[in-house]
Design a protein around this motif. Structure first.
Motif, PDB file in Angstrom:
ATOM      1  N   ASP A  87       4.725  -1.873  -8.247  1.00 47.39           N
ATOM      2  CA  ASP A  87       5.230  -2.799  -9.414  1.00 47.39           C
ATOM      3  C   ASP A  87       4.900  -4.139  -9.491  1.00 47.39           C
ATOM      4  O   ASP A  87       5.252  -4.722 -10.508  1.00 47.39           O
ATOM      5  CB  ASP A  87       6.712  -2.260  -9.385  1.00 47.39           C
ATOM      6  N   LEU A  88       4.442  -4.692  -8.555  1.00 42.88           N
ATOM      7  CA  LEU A  88       4.391  -6.016  -8.502  1.00 42.88           C
ATOM      8  C   LEU A  88       2.942  -6.562  -9.172  1.00 42.88           C
ATOM      9  O   LEU A  88       1.992  -5.990  -9.196  1.00 42.88           O
ATOM     10  CB  LEU A  88       4.263  -6.473  -6.981  1.00 42.88           C
ATOM     11  N   SER A  89       2.980  -7.874  -9.415  1.00 39.10           N
ATOM     12  CA  SER A  89       1.847  -8.631 -10.120  1.00 39.10           C
ATOM     13  C   SER A  89       0.833  -8.809  -8.722  1.00 39.10           C
ATOM     14  O   SER A  89       1.340  -8.772  -7.758  1.00 39.10           O
ATOM     15  CB  SER A  89       2.282  -9.901 -10.624  1.00 39.10           C
ATOM     16  N   LEU A  90      -0.191  -9.190  -9.022  1.00 38.98           N
ATOM     17  CA  LEU A  90      -1.157  -9.447  -7.786  1.00 38.98           C
ATOM     18  C   LEU A  90      -0.813 -10.621  -7.093  1.00 38.98           C
ATOM     19  O   LEU A  90      -0.860 -10.565  -5.669  1.00 38.98           O
ATOM     20  CB  LEU A  90      -2.666  -9.420  -8.215  1.00 38.98           C
ATOM     21  N   PHE A 119       9.076   2.565   0.756  1.00 32.88           N
ATOM     22  CA  PHE A 119       9.234   3.602  -0.225  1.00 32.88           C
ATOM     23  C   PHE A 119       7.939   4.549  -0.285  1.00 32.88           C
ATOM     24  O   PHE A 119       7.940   5.375  -1.283  1.00 32.88           O
ATOM     25  CB  PHE A 119       9.539   3.343  -1.578  1.00 32.88           C
ATOM     26  N   GLY A 120       7.141   4.164   0.522  1.00 31.66           N
ATOM     27  CA  GLY A 120       5.825   5.058   0.375  1.00 31.66           C
ATOM     28  C   GLY A 120       4.854   4.854  -0.870  1.00 31.66           C
ATOM     29  O   GLY A 120       3.863   5.517  -1.012  1.00 31.66           O
ATOM     30  N   GLY A 121       5.282   3.611  -1.501  1.00 30.29           N
ATOM     31  CA  GLY A 121       4.456   3.077  -2.719  1.00 30.29           C
ATOM     32  C   GLY A 121       2.983   2.440  -2.389  1.00 30.29           C
ATOM     33  O   GLY A 121       2.846   1.567  -2.034  1.00 30.29           O
ATOM     34  N   VAL A 122       2.035   3.115  -2.968  1.00 29.10           N
ATOM     35  CA  VAL A 122       0.828   2.753  -2.618  1.00 29.10           C
ATOM     36  C   VAL A 122      -0.115   3.172  -3.968  1.00 29.10           C
ATOM     37  O   VAL A 122       0.044   4.528  -4.495  1.00 29.10           O
ATOM     38  CB  VAL A 122      -0.021   3.409  -1.413  1.00 29.10           C
ATOM     39  N   ASN A 123      -1.261   2.172  -4.284  1.00 31.63           N
ATOM     40  CA  ASN A 123      -2.223   2.615  -5.212  1.00 31.63           C
ATOM     41  C   ASN A 123      -3.284   1.965  -4.910  1.00 31.63           C
ATOM     42  O   ASN A 123      -3.245   1.175  -3.916  1.00 31.63           O
ATOM     43  CB  ASN A 123      -1.457   2.302  -6.766  1.00 31.63           C
ATOM     44  N   PRO A 124      -4.576   1.922  -5.472  1.00 29.45           N
ATOM     45  CA  PRO A 124      -5.691   1.356  -5.132  1.00 29.45           C
ATOM     46  C   PRO A 124      -5.587  -0.237  -4.914  1.00 29.45           C
ATOM     47  O   PRO A 124      -6.047  -0.965  -3.997  1.00 29.45           O
ATOM     48  CB  PRO A 124      -6.650   1.681  -6.346  1.00 29.45           C
ATOM     49  N   ALA A 125      -4.810  -0.954  -5.794  1.00 28.70           N
ATOM     50  CA  ALA A 125      -4.616  -2.235  -5.827  1.00 28.70           C
ATOM     51  C   ALA A 125      -3.822  -2.819  -4.666  1.00 28.70           C
ATOM     52  O   ALA A 125      -4.077  -3.724  -3.919  1.00 28.70           O
ATOM     53  CB  ALA A 125      -3.928  -3.006  -6.959  1.00 28.70           C
ATOM     54  N   VAL A 126      -2.679  -1.878  -4.321  1.00 27.93           N
ATOM     55  CA  VAL A 126      -1.981  -2.045  -2.889  1.00 27.93           C
ATOM     56  C   VAL A 126      -2.771  -1.934  -1.726  1.00 27.93           C
ATOM     57  O   VAL A 126      -2.773  -2.815  -0.803  1.00 27.93           O
ATOM     58  CB  VAL A 126      -0.884  -1.353  -2.988  1.00 27.93           C
ATOM     59  N   VAL A 130      -3.417  -4.979   1.168  1.00 30.72           N
ATOM     60  CA  VAL A 130      -3.105  -4.597   2.579  1.00 30.72           C
ATOM     61  C   VAL A 130      -4.270  -5.043   3.287  1.00 30.72           C
ATOM     62  O   VAL A 130      -4.282  -5.573   4.537  1.00 30.72           O
ATOM     63  CB  VAL A 130      -2.557  -3.447   2.638  1.00 30.72           C
ATOM     64  N   ARG A 131      -5.496  -4.389   2.988  1.00 27.78           N
ATOM     65  CA  ARG A 131      -6.957  -4.403   3.701  1.00 27.78           C
ATOM     66  C   ARG A 131      -7.263  -5.833   3.825  1.00 27.78           C
ATOM     67  O   ARG A 131      -7.456  -6.407   4.982  1.00 27.78           O
ATOM     68  CB  ARG A 131      -7.969  -3.446   3.185  1.00 27.78           C
ATOM     69  N   SER A 132      -7.234  -6.634   2.742  1.00 26.19           N
ATOM     70  CA  SER A 132      -7.614  -8.048   2.605  1.00 26.19           C
ATOM     71  C   SER A 132      -6.752  -8.848   3.393  1.00 26.19           C
ATOM     72  O   SER A 132      -7.264  -9.845   3.870  1.00 26.19           O
ATOM     73  CB  SER A 132      -7.613  -8.523   1.176  1.00 26.19           C
ATOM     74  N   ALA A 133      -5.501  -8.550   3.594  1.00 27.19           N
ATOM     75  CA  ALA A 133      -4.712  -9.152   4.639  1.00 27.19           C
ATOM     76  C   ALA A 133      -4.977  -9.217   6.079  1.00 27.19           C
ATOM     77  O   ALA A 133      -4.252  -9.896   6.648  1.00 27.19           O
ATOM     78  CB  ALA A 133      -3.037  -9.004   4.213  1.00 27.19           C
ATOM     79  N   GLY A 134      -5.997  -8.144   6.442  1.00 23.98           N
ATOM     80  CA  GLY A 134      -6.202  -8.228   7.611  1.00 23.98           C
ATOM     81  C   GLY A 134      -5.813  -6.832   8.696  1.00 23.98           C
ATOM     82  O   GLY A 134      -5.897  -6.973   9.624  1.00 23.98           O
ATOM     83  N   PHE A 154      -6.004   3.511   5.358  1.00 25.58           N
ATOM     84  CA  PHE A 154      -4.993   2.946   4.645  1.00 25.58           C
ATOM     85  C   PHE A 154      -3.957   4.086   3.899  1.00 25.58           C
ATOM     86  O   PHE A 154      -3.271   3.624   3.087  1.00 25.58           O
ATOM     87  CB  PHE A 154      -5.379   1.745   3.910  1.00 25.58           C
ATOM     88  N   GLU A 155      -4.230   5.282   4.547  1.00 28.85           N
ATOM     89  CA  GLU A 155      -3.361   6.369   3.857  1.00 28.85           C
ATOM     90  C   GLU A 155      -3.141   7.135   4.902  1.00 28.85           C
ATOM     91  O   GLU A 155      -3.124   8.486   4.982  1.00 28.85           O
ATOM     92  CB  GLU A 155      -4.031   7.265   2.616  1.00 28.85           C
ATOM     93  N   PHE A 156      -2.491   6.469   5.982  1.00 29.68           N
ATOM     94  CA  PHE A 156      -2.368   7.422   7.392  1.00 29.68           C
ATOM     95  C   PHE A 156      -1.170   8.091   7.007  1.00 29.68           C
ATOM     96  O   PHE A 156       0.039   7.704   7.149  1.00 29.68           O
ATOM     97  CB  PHE A 156      -2.115   6.244   8.571  1.00 29.68           C
ATOM     98  N   GLY A 157      -1.110   9.601   7.070  1.00 25.10           N
ATOM     99  CA  GLY A 157      -0.319  10.177   6.833  1.00 25.10           C
ATOM    100  C   GLY A 157       0.927  10.570   8.151  1.00 25.10           C
ATOM    101  O   GLY A 157       0.958  10.199   9.255  1.00 25.10           O
ATOM    102  N   VAL A 158       1.850  11.319   7.953  1.00 25.44           N
ATOM    103  CA  VAL A 158       2.685  11.756   8.847  1.00 25.44           C
ATOM    104  C   VAL A 158       2.992  13.198   9.114  1.00 25.44           C
ATOM    105  O   VAL A 158       2.724  13.998   8.321  1.00 25.44           O
ATOM    106  CB  VAL A 158       4.410  11.217   8.689  1.00 25.44           C
TER     107      VAL A 158
END
Length: 233
Positions: A87-90, A119-126, A130-134, A154-158
């Motif tokens: 839901d966040l801006s970039l 909350f498990g919230g992820v989409n391509p931008a997220v 996450v990857r770009s932050a290291g 970057f979608e490691f499941g449980v």
């Protein structure tokens, strides 16, 4: 190993609450590893009330306690303030992901390369943020029969939650497949002595299982990504 079976076991706990003190003491007793996913923007220097889980008050640890409470455990980033990231801006997304990683690294004086989506919230931008932050992986809440190797780190499941009624079924399935079993939760969900006793029984049984090995997510991901020639050296 027993009957040729082998299983690597991961546990991942979210939110940095006071119940983690009892949890980490329990895990140390059984020499069990774990990852703790923290939100540095939500913690004060001292303990603070956060919300009620049913009739139970949930208190966050003070940051002055972090180093002692989590000594020896893997620390991962759970964002700055635990928002629903899609839901966040970039700009806000980058702040939530990057600033929190820097804060955790400064506080613990160790690399923080794992992430856990609030909350498990992820989409391509997220995932890009996450990857770009290291980070080298990000944990979701999506359940899979086989969690490793993930199609996307970057979608490691449980495998399941810690209190899942089918916990041991998931465990034995992963063991038969010589795979990885990953369970997760929040220590504030442990609302009775019976639940604590059940968790201790699980930790004790896994530690006593000669076919089981406690592992953390980050080194598991990194070993999977190393070139073959490096592994042979």
């Amino acid at each position: 190993m027993v009957n040729g079976d082998h299983i690597r076991v991961i546990q991942s706990w979210d939110d940095g609450v006071v119940d983690d003190i009892r949890l980490t003491e329990l895990l140390r007793h059984y020499q069990a590893t774990a990852t703790f996913n923290l939100n540095p923007g939500l913690h004060q220097r001292q303990r603070s009330f956060s919300w009620c889980y049913g009739d139970k008050e949930v208190w966050r640890l003070g940051v002055d306690e972090w180093v002692e409470v989590y000594a020896g455990f893997e620390i991962a980033n759970h964002s700055l303030n635990h928002p629903y990231l899609p839901d966040l801006s970039l700009t806000d997304l980058e702040r939530e992901v990057r600033d929190s990683r820097h804060m955790l690294q400064d506080w613990f004086q160790q690399p923080v390369r794992g992430f856990c989506y609030p909350f498990g919230g992820v989409n391509p931008a997220v995932k890009v943020a996450v990857r770009s932050a290291g980070h080298v992986y990000a944990r979701t809440v999506n359940e899979h029969e086989s969690v490793f190797p993930p199609a996307d780190p970057f979608e490691f499941g449980v495998s399941c939650r810690f209190a899942d009624s089918a916990f041991w079924n998931h465990y034995e399935r992963a063991k038969t497949d010589k795979g990885v079993f990953c369970f997760w939760g929040h220590s504030y969900e442990l609302t009775s002595e019976a639940m604590w006793a059940d968790l201790e029984d699980k930790i004790a049984r896994i530690t006593a299982d000669r076919a089981a090995e406690w592992v953390n997510i980050e080194p598991l991901i990194e070993s999977d990504q190393k070139p073959v020639e490096v592994l042979k050296s």
